[in-house]
Design an enzyme around this catalytic site. Sequence first.
Site, PDB file in Angstrom:
ATOM      1  N   LYS A  49      27.571  20.180 -40.284  1.00 41.84           N
ATOM      2  CA  LYS A  49      26.732  21.152 -39.828  1.00 41.84           C
ATOM      3  C   LYS A  49      25.598  20.709 -38.934  1.00 41.84           C
ATOM      4  O   LYS A  49      25.433  21.228 -37.824  1.00 41.84           O
ATOM      5  CB  LYS A  49      26.281  21.963 -40.715  1.00 41.84           C
ATOM      6  CG  LYS A  49      27.278  23.078 -41.288  1.00 41.84           C
ATOM      7  CD  LYS A  49      27.163  23.821 -42.621  1.00 41.84           C
ATOM      8  CE  LYS A  49      28.312  24.171 -43.143  1.00 41.84           C
ATOM      9  NZ  LYS A  49      28.570  24.484 -44.556  1.00 41.84           N
ATOM     10  N   GLN A  92      24.524  26.159 -48.888  1.00 41.54           N
ATOM     11  CA  GLN A  92      25.696  25.378 -49.087  1.00 41.54           C
ATOM     12  C   GLN A  92      26.351  25.717 -50.643  1.00 41.54           C
ATOM     13  O   GLN A  92      25.496  25.631 -51.496  1.00 41.54           O
ATOM     14  CB  GLN A  92      25.456  23.983 -48.911  1.00 41.54           C
ATOM     15  CG  GLN A  92      26.662  23.222 -49.036  1.00 41.54           C
ATOM     16  CD  GLN A  92      27.868  23.325 -47.827  1.00 41.54           C
ATOM     17  OE1 GLN A  92      27.488  23.584 -46.794  1.00 41.54           O
ATOM     18  NE2 GLN A  92      28.924  23.662 -48.228  1.00 41.54           N
ATOM     19  N   ASP A 115      27.180  32.896 -42.746  1.00 39.42           N
ATOM     20  CA  ASP A 115      28.535  32.761 -43.467  1.00 39.42           C
ATOM     21  C   ASP A 115      29.169  34.265 -43.611  1.00 39.42           C
ATOM     22  O   ASP A 115      30.300  34.260 -43.868  1.00 39.42           O
ATOM     23  CB  ASP A 115      28.165  32.162 -44.890  1.00 39.42           C
ATOM     24  CG  ASP A 115      28.454  30.615 -44.999  1.00 39.42           C
ATOM     25  OD1 ASP A 115      29.172  30.388 -44.174  1.00 39.42           O
ATOM     26  OD2 ASP A 115      28.054  30.154 -45.878  1.00 39.42           O
TER      27      ASP A 115
END
Length: 285
Positions: A49, A92, A115
């Site tokens: 990322k 995460q 997300d």
Amino acid sequence: MAILIDGKQLAADVRNRIKEATSKLPRRPGLAVILVGEDPASQVYVRNKEKDCIHCGFAGQTYRMEDCSEEELLALIGRLNKNENIDGILVQLPLPAHINERRILEAIDPDKDVDAFHPTNVGRMLVGKPVLLPCTPAGVMEMFRAYGIDLAGKNCVVVGRSNIVGKPMGLLMLREDATVTFCHSKTPDLAEHTRQADVLVVAAGRQGLISADMVKEGAVVIDVAMNRDPETGKFTGDVLFDEVEKKASHITPVPGGVGPMTRAILMQNVFAAAKYHMGLDTDEE
Ligand code: NAP
């Protein structure tokens, strides 16, 4: 032989488009990534990322914490929610067992939830045209668009019904006027359904689940799964690629299919969130 859907190339195209569009924005989009613990796979995902952020011209900031309490994590998210230079916040997963994952994900400002796991964004996806879509299913939709695969009126079968892949995948295909069937571990005769599929999306995480006899001639076959082959240690999907590619019209490889698109759509979400925060039109890049 099926046309191979090249997720790696498509993802590179998406990132390059974003990079170009980012250069025209009044400020750099900002992504905050929070990593708690030492999970080796998570470390790799976070590094990827960071690389993608650099490529797209974003200001990426990673918070690496060996350990922290739920309250500390909530406090950090609270600060990032208020920070005007941060457009996207990503925690995460998985989190250590002492932290309540749901509570953390629901603390993220929905307009920074890149997300798209927050219930507000799930609801927005259900009822309308949201800015932020879950990365994996949105990546698959981008594949359909790029390869000219029209879903309207098609029988689409999704194997898997998780909140992050299966369910949103089916909903996004429904929005494109497909007739959608969801299959799962309690579906008595899986093959009966998969054989009807014009478009088959498989996200069960069961290596070798889908054989050629379960696939209709000319079907589009998307393999979302990432299984570690116990013998070779390499990543494999749920679809027996070598036999199914002889029958399908289009097929995704594993690796190099859906995975890279998931990464690219995350960047697209950060870009979209940034435009939204800058008061710019979010319908076009
Ligand atoms: P998950 O939460 O474990 O869900 C798996 C789903 O598959 C469940 O709905 C389960 O049914 C169903 N299932 C399991 N065995 C089945 C069987 N034999 N027949 C039919 N359905 C079956 O997994 P997930 O998070 O959705 O991920 C699915 C796969 O995609 C995993 O391999 C994961 O690594 C991969 N993945 C890849 C990406 C990417 O970027 N490429 C992103 C996310 C996930 P029940 O609901 O009845 O248990």
